[in-house]
Every structure is written in C-alpha cells, then in structure tokens.
Design a protein around this motif. Structure first.
Motif, mmCIF file in Angstrom:
data_model
loop_
_atom_site.group_PDB
_atom_site.id
_atom_site.type_symbol
_atom_site.label_atom_id
_atom_site.label_comp_id
_atom_site.label_asym_id
_atom_site.label_seq_id
_atom_site.Cartn_x
_atom_site.Cartn_y
_atom_site.Cartn_z
ATOM 1 N N ASN A 30 15.126 5.904 -28.213
ATOM 2 C CA ASN A 30 14.492 6.236 -29.491
ATOM 3 C C ASN A 30 14.128 4.992 -30.290
ATOM 4 N N ASP A 31 14.996 3.970 -30.260
ATOM 5 C CA ASP A 31 14.697 2.712 -30.960
ATOM 6 C C ASP A 31 13.367 2.131 -30.504
ATOM 7 N N LEU A 32 13.109 2.195 -29.213
ATOM 8 C CA LEU A 32 11.920 1.560 -28.643
ATOM 9 C C LEU A 32 10.696 2.473 -28.655
ATOM 10 N N GLY A 33 10.847 3.691 -29.171
ATOM 11 C CA GLY A 33 9.715 4.616 -29.205
ATOM 12 C C GLY A 33 9.192 4.926 -27.820
ATOM 13 N N MET A 34 10.112 5.129 -26.872
ATOM 14 C CA MET A 34 9.714 5.290 -25.475
ATOM 15 C C MET A 34 9.024 6.618 -25.198
ATOM 16 N N ASP A 35 9.206 7.610 -26.053
ATOM 17 C CA ASP A 35 8.457 8.858 -25.862
ATOM 18 C C ASP A 35 6.955 8.588 -25.945
ATOM 19 N N GLN A 36 6.553 7.790 -26.948
ATOM 20 C CA GLN A 36 5.132 7.476 -27.109
ATOM 21 C C GLN A 36 4.604 6.675 -25.922
ATOM 22 N N LEU A 37 5.425 5.750 -25.417
ATOM 23 C CA LEU A 37 4.997 4.954 -24.269
ATOM 24 C C LEU A 37 4.915 5.824 -23.016
ATOM 25 N N TYR A 38 5.834 6.766 -22.885
ATOM 26 C CA TYR A 38 5.793 7.702 -21.758
ATOM 27 C C TYR A 38 4.487 8.496 -21.774
ATOM 28 N N PHE A 39 4.125 9.033 -22.935
ATOM 29 C CA PHE A 39 2.874 9.787 -23.038
ATOM 30 C C PHE A 39 1.675 8.889 -22.699
ATOM 31 N N ARG A 40 1.773 7.628 -23.091
ATOM 32 C CA ARG A 40 0.678 6.672 -22.844
ATOM 33 C C ARG A 40 0.460 6.429 -21.356
ATOM 34 N N MET A 41 1.523 6.520 -20.551
ATOM 35 C CA MET A 41 1.381 6.212 -19.124
ATOM 36 C C MET A 41 1.526 7.431 -18.219
ATOM 37 N N ASN A 42 1.618 8.625 -18.812
ATOM 38 C CA ASN A 42 1.800 9.820 -17.985
ATOM 39 C C ASN A 42 0.465 10.259 -17.386
ATOM 40 N N HIS A 43 0.083 9.630 -16.289
ATOM 41 C CA HIS A 43 -1.154 9.970 -15.578
ATOM 42 C C HIS A 43 -0.858 10.917 -14.419
ATOM 43 N N THR A 44 0.175 11.750 -14.547
ATOM 44 C CA THR A 44 0.550 12.657 -13.466
ATOM 45 C C THR A 44 -0.048 14.038 -13.689
ATOM 46 N N TYR A 45 -0.092 14.842 -12.613
ATOM 47 C CA TYR A 45 -0.651 16.191 -12.683
ATOM 48 C C TYR A 45 0.370 17.273 -12.294
ATOM 49 N N SER A 46 1.555 16.896 -11.873
ATOM 50 C CA SER A 46 2.550 17.884 -11.427
ATOM 51 C C SER A 46 3.848 17.720 -12.198
ATOM 52 N N SER A 47 4.657 18.779 -12.193
ATOM 53 C CA SER A 47 5.973 18.707 -12.831
ATOM 54 C C SER A 47 6.857 17.683 -12.134
ATOM 55 N N ALA A 48 6.817 17.677 -10.810
ATOM 56 C CA ALA A 48 7.644 16.726 -10.065
ATOM 57 C C ALA A 48 7.295 15.303 -10.470
ATOM 58 N N GLY A 49 5.996 15.012 -10.624
ATOM 59 C CA GLY A 49 5.563 13.674 -10.990
ATOM 60 C C GLY A 49 5.956 13.293 -12.396
ATOM 61 N N GLN A 50 5.698 14.153 -13.368
ATOM 62 C CA GLN A 50 5.976 13.776 -14.755
ATOM 63 C C GLN A 50 7.474 13.751 -15.048
ATOM 64 N N GLU A 51 8.235 14.598 -14.387
ATOM 65 C CA GLU A 51 9.687 14.549 -14.588
ATOM 66 C C GLU A 51 10.284 13.295 -13.955
ATOM 67 N N TYR A 52 9.773 12.915 -12.782
ATOM 68 C CA TYR A 52 10.310 11.709 -12.150
ATOM 69 C C TYR A 52 9.894 10.457 -12.925
ATOM 70 N N LEU A 53 8.696 10.444 -13.508
ATOM 71 C CA LEU A 53 8.260 9.291 -14.300
ATOM 72 C C LEU A 53 9.193 9.080 -15.486
ATOM 73 N N TYR A 54 9.583 10.165 -16.136
ATOM 74 C CA TYR A 54 10.527 10.070 -17.251
ATOM 75 C C TYR A 54 11.866 9.500 -16.768
ATOM 76 N N TYR A 55 12.337 10.032 -15.645
ATOM 77 C CA TYR A 55 13.585 9.530 -15.056
ATOM 78 C C TYR A 55 13.459 8.044 -14.709
ATOM 79 N N MET A 56 12.332 7.648 -14.143
ATOM 80 C CA MET A 56 12.125 6.264 -13.742
ATOM 81 C C MET A 56 12.206 5.317 -14.943
ATOM 82 N N LEU A 57 11.587 5.720 -16.060
ATOM 83 C CA LEU A 57 11.593 4.873 -17.250
ATOM 84 C C LEU A 57 12.976 4.764 -17.879
#
Length: 589
Positions: free
Chosen positions: A75-102
């Motif tokens: 939350n300090d780093l505003g990572m939700d906004q950065l996640y939305f900025r780089m979420n170029h995925t089209y599937s649940s598996a992809g977007q959930e794993y991207l969040y986990y990766m970050l």
C-alpha cells in the motif's frame, strides 16, 4: 414438386443461417485479433468491478510464503495502481499470477521458474538454479520479437477468459470444502430396476407397483440432490476449461515454452477419468436446450447418472487438486511473460534488465546503483542517478520530491526481483527483502493513533533486520522510511529517530530515509550518506526541478508557500521572524 420446393427453402434457410454464423464468427475473431494487436505496448484502459478486484489476489492468497511483500509495503508503494498499469493479461490465471508475481520477489536466481516446473510445485530443496533451462528473460524477449506467436497465444488466453466475480481458487476451495458423497445408494436403486422389470413379466400389477415406487423415490431424491450439487457445477466447468485450454496450448509451437508445454501435457493426461465423468455429468448444464440434452435430463432423473458422475468428478478433483494448481501456475506465468513484454513496450522513457551481484562485491550494508532512475507511473519524469553502499538520508523542502524518489527506488528494486524489468537506464544490486514505512494513517477501527501505527510499522522492519543478523544466510533487507516518527513532538522525535535509524545501520540492512529534521544529518553523518532536493524561487513562485543532489538541504520553503497560496503578509513575516530567532538563539521566546 411442392414438397421439393419446401425442402429447397428449408435447406436454403439452414445454409444461410450456417453461413451467417460462420461469417459472424470470422468477423468476431478478426476484431478480437485486431484489438490484441492494437493494445500491445499501450497503457491498459480497463475498468475493474468490485467483485473482480476481490478475486485478483486469489492465487496470492493460496500461495503465501516467507519473503513476500506485506500489505503495508504494497500500500505504501501504491502497487495496486502499478499492477493496473501493467496488467496486459486476458485470463484469470494470467492476472492472478501477475499479482502474485509482483508480491513475491525472487530471493534466488530462477527460483520461481524452478518452483513452477517442479513436480510437487513447492520448490522445496531447490538450489534456485535454472541449469540448462530457458531463462525468464529469454522468454520475455521471445514474445517481444515474435509478434505472430505472441498474438496467437494471446488470442487463446482471451478465449479462456476471466472467471468473473470469483477467483479460480475460490472455485477450488468451494469444491475442497464439499464433503465426500457416496454413489452407493443411487447404484443400488438403479440395479433394482432389473428385478422390477423382470417382476413385471411374472406379475404385471406387482411389477408396475415396484417400478413406480422406484421411479418416485428416484425423482424425489434427484430433485433434492440436483439442487445441492448445481452450484458446484460451475467449479467443475472451470476445471474443464483449464483442461481443454491446456490441451490447446500444448499443440502450439512456442519453442521457449517447450518445457512448460511438456509439463502441461503430462498433468492434463492425469484427468482422463474426470473427462469421462464430465461427458455425462455436465452435459445438461453445458448443452441445455438441444433435444438430446432434454432426453438425457429424463434419463438422469430416473437413474441418477449425472449425480454418480458428479461424485466421481469430485473425487478426481480432490485427488488432483495439486495438479490443477500446477496447470494454473504454468498457464498464468506463460501469459505474464507476454504482459511483461507489453509493459516494457509501454515504458517510453526506457527500461533495463537488472544486474544482480551476489559474488561478494556487496558492501556490509549492501550495494545499490541506479542510473536514469524514474517512477514508472509518472509521465515525463525527471531521471536521477544514485550509487550507495550504506544508508541514505534524504532532506529537502516540502513537495521537492523526497517521497516520490524513495518510492521510485523501492518500486524499481521490487520490479527488478519480480518482472526482471526496471524503469531506469541501469540497475545493479543485491536481492533484497523489501519493506517500507511510509504512507501510514491512524487506525480508527483498531483505536490506534498515528504514532502507535508508525512505531509498530517500524518495529516489524527492525525484527526482520535482527533475523538477518541472526541468520546471515538470509537475504539482506532494503527498507524505506518516510518522515520517521512524524507523529510525536520534536525533541523526542529527533532522539528516537536517531537511535532507530542507527539501529537500521547494520550488516545486511540498507536503509533509505527521508526527513525534515535537518538535525539528523549531523547526528547520522557517520552511517548515512546525505542527499537532498531543492527548489528555486522565480517571480513569487516556487519551482522544483526534482534533481537529486549530494549533501544536506539548506533551503526552507514551508513559510514561503503560505505567501504563494495567499496568506496575510503579517502572518508570513512574523513566522519568518520567529523561525530566524529560534535558529539564532535556540529559543522560541
């Protein structure tokens, strides 16, 4: 001849409907592929509903482990906004794993690649080395350079789609909580139909009564049981989608994902029994409306075949829950390689692949060097350079850029260890445990003041720092503190801040801190390098250039800002006089 005309018309209508359907499908596919091509390398403009937002952390919640980014730092780093900025995925598996990766920085090279392809899926006992495997960077680079293969794979992920308001893992947990259900009663009643039919031959009245009784029992129990299992069919449907999708992927020629496809094929092959049961157990829900499905509904009502298959599917899913998890991991990570490639293409101020040094060249507190550093969420950001081997104390006037700079360093350290990409021209450092204490606020629900929240936040960093001291084999700590202890009075703040920051100057800890207390620059001169930002006054206005400079800040602008905003001149003059008197005499009187 009339009947031939009617037949010709019917055939013509059917053919027209078929051709229109084929044309519409072709147009739809062409439009989606154009969207995929057009969106690559651009900032996503998606809208997220509340239900989807709650599902995105699903994979992360199911894979908690040591060393992940905690909620305060995220939350300090505003990572939700950065996640939305780089979420170029089209599937649940992809977007959930991207969040986990970050939220899961790699502490060893190739750690997550090894974890993904391991047979047990936990990476336990792994050295973290990739051996002869294709590296993450090679996979990202492949999708950056091979447009055709990238877009074909993206189209496949688009067809898999998102799971809606629930995470994939909500579905799996839903099934896992369902108790075991036996098909013995249904099988016994089905077998009783044989003697009932035979009885009808010997004694029709008694046989009819026997058969009617069995049918009544089955219809009543079926309606009750069907209502109970109906919600779970959605979970089975998604499992089947994952299986079908995995089967589709392994047929695609993607050289850098050869090992992933091989693993997927092996995992998918374990679900033969599930597929066999799903053919009957899920036909009604997937093909509702066609005549065969309607007929099958009546057969199921009499014989409970779909319920028997449901129980079989449930046993298979529970038996292979870890295999489903592996398949989601492999497919989700594969899409993330493309998402990272697209994100890199969207960074118009440049990016670099990080360089990690772990061969003893690091200083006692660690080493971090960045050139052309900027915050990836800022447009036309000012780039800065910094190279440190001990703590950094950052001073400067209000709004000069201190907090943004701290966040830029922290975010890039995190991106380096997660997506192998930095918003900088050059990045070199160790692999760190990253923690912050920056954008805190009062805990109204918990009844805690800002000061209590702040000292608890700092305490968690000190605890991790001590763990590293006790076990030097763990990764060093990279921490960021903005306006340490701002929630208390000046004297105690300076005294306590000095000791806390001195405590964070120890082997295995690299601390960046920002402060308005200029006294700390002298008190911490031996263990923290001083840097600052400064402003320029032009025609009654304050201008910030956001250029990082060495040494401590010498300018102040808080009172000047009052004048620029429009406060009375008397207030400004008296405040400046009071401040000057204190600086000269050490007394406010």
């Amino acid at each position: 001849m009339e009947w031939l005309t009617v037949v010709a018309i019917v055939i013509g209508v059917v053919l027209a409907i078929f051709l229109k359907g084929a044309f519409d499908e072709k147009s739809r596919k062409k439009r989606l592929k154009w969207l995929i091509h057009d969106r690559y390398g651009k900032t996503p403009d998606r809208d997220y509903g509340d239900e989807e937002l709650s599902s995105i952390p699903g994979y992360f919640s199911a894979h908690q482990k040591k060393g992940q980014i905690d909620d305060i730092t995220w939350n300090d780093l505003g990572m939700d906004q950065l996640y939305f900025r780089m979420n170029h995925t089209y599937s649940s598996a992809g977007q959930e794993y991207l969040y986990y990766m970050l939220r899961t920085p790699e502490m060893r090279e190739g750690e997550m690649e090894t974890e993904m392809l391991s047979s047990k899926g936990n990476g336990t006992g792994s050295s973290g080395k990739t051996g002869g495997r294709i590296s993450m960077e090679e996979k990202i680079a492949y999708f950056s350079e091979n447009e055709k293969e990238r877009e074909e794979l993206q189209y496949a992920f688009m067809q898999l789609g998102r799971s809606g308001k629930y995470s994939v893992y909500d579905y799996l947990e839903y099934l896992d909580k369902l108790g075991e259900s036996s098909s013995l009663t249904a099988i016994v009643i089905d077998l009783l139909f044989i003697p009932a039919i035979l009885t009808m031959i010997a004694s029709p009245p008694f046989g009819m009564l026997f058969l009617f009784t069995l049918i009544s029992i089955n219809i009543y129990s079926y309606m009750k049981k069907k209502q109970e299992i109906e919600p779970y069919l959605t979970s089975f449907a998604y499992v089947r989608r994952i299986l079908d999708f995995s089967k589709q992927l392994v047929s695609m020629d993607i050289p850098v994902l050869k090992e992933e496809w091989k693993r997927l094929k092996e995992l998918e092959g374990r679900f033969g029994k599930f597929r066999y049961s799903a053919m009957l157990g899920m036909r009604g829900s997937s093909m509702a409306g066609d005549p065969l499905s309607i007929l099958l509904d009546y057969v199921n009502m009499l014989l409970h075949l779909d319920i028997i298959c449901f129980n079989s599917m449930l046993r298979e899913v529970k038996k292979h829950m870890n295999d489903i998890d592996r398949m989601i991991t492999i497919t989700g990570r594969a899409e993330c390689y493309i998402a990272i490639s697209s994100y890199r293409a969207s960074l118009h101020q440049g990016w670099c692949v990080p360089c990690f040094e772990t061969n003893g060249r690091m200083g006692a507190c660690g080493h971090l060097e960045l050139k052309g550093l900027y915050h990836p969420l800022l447009e036309d950001a000012v780039k800065n350079d910094i190279c440190v081997e001990q703590g950094v104390l950052l001073t400067g006037s209000n709004a000069s850029g201190k907090s943004t700079f701290l966040k830029a360093v922290a975010v890039n350290a995190l991106l380096a260890q997660t997506i192998n990409t930095c918003a900088a021209d050059f990045y070199q450092g160790d692999r760190y445990q990253i923690m912050t204490s920056m954008a805190l606020r009062d805990d109204l629900e918990g009844g805690e003041s800002y000061y209590i929240v702040e000292i608890k936040s700092l305490k968690r960093i000190l605890d991790v720092a001590r763990q590293h001291e006790e076990d030097p084999g763990t990764n060093p700590v990279l921490c960021f503190v903005d306006e340490v202890l701002r929630g208390t009075n000046t004297v105690e703040r300076i005294a306590a801040s000095t000791k806390i920051l001195q405590s964070l100057h120890r082997p295995g800890v690299l601390c960046f801190a920002a402060t308005h207390d200029i006294e700390l620059t002298e008190l911490l001169a031996e263990c923290y390098d001083n840097y600052h930002f400064e402003e320029e006054i032009e025609e009654g206005d304050i201008l910030f250039n956001y250029v990082l400079r060495t040494g401590k800040a010498v300018s102040r602008n808080a009172i000047r800002l009052l004048g620029i905003i429009g406060y009375e001149e008397a207030i400004i003059e008296e405040a400046e006089g009071l401040a000057s008197h204190f600086l000269n005499t050490g007394s406010w009187t």
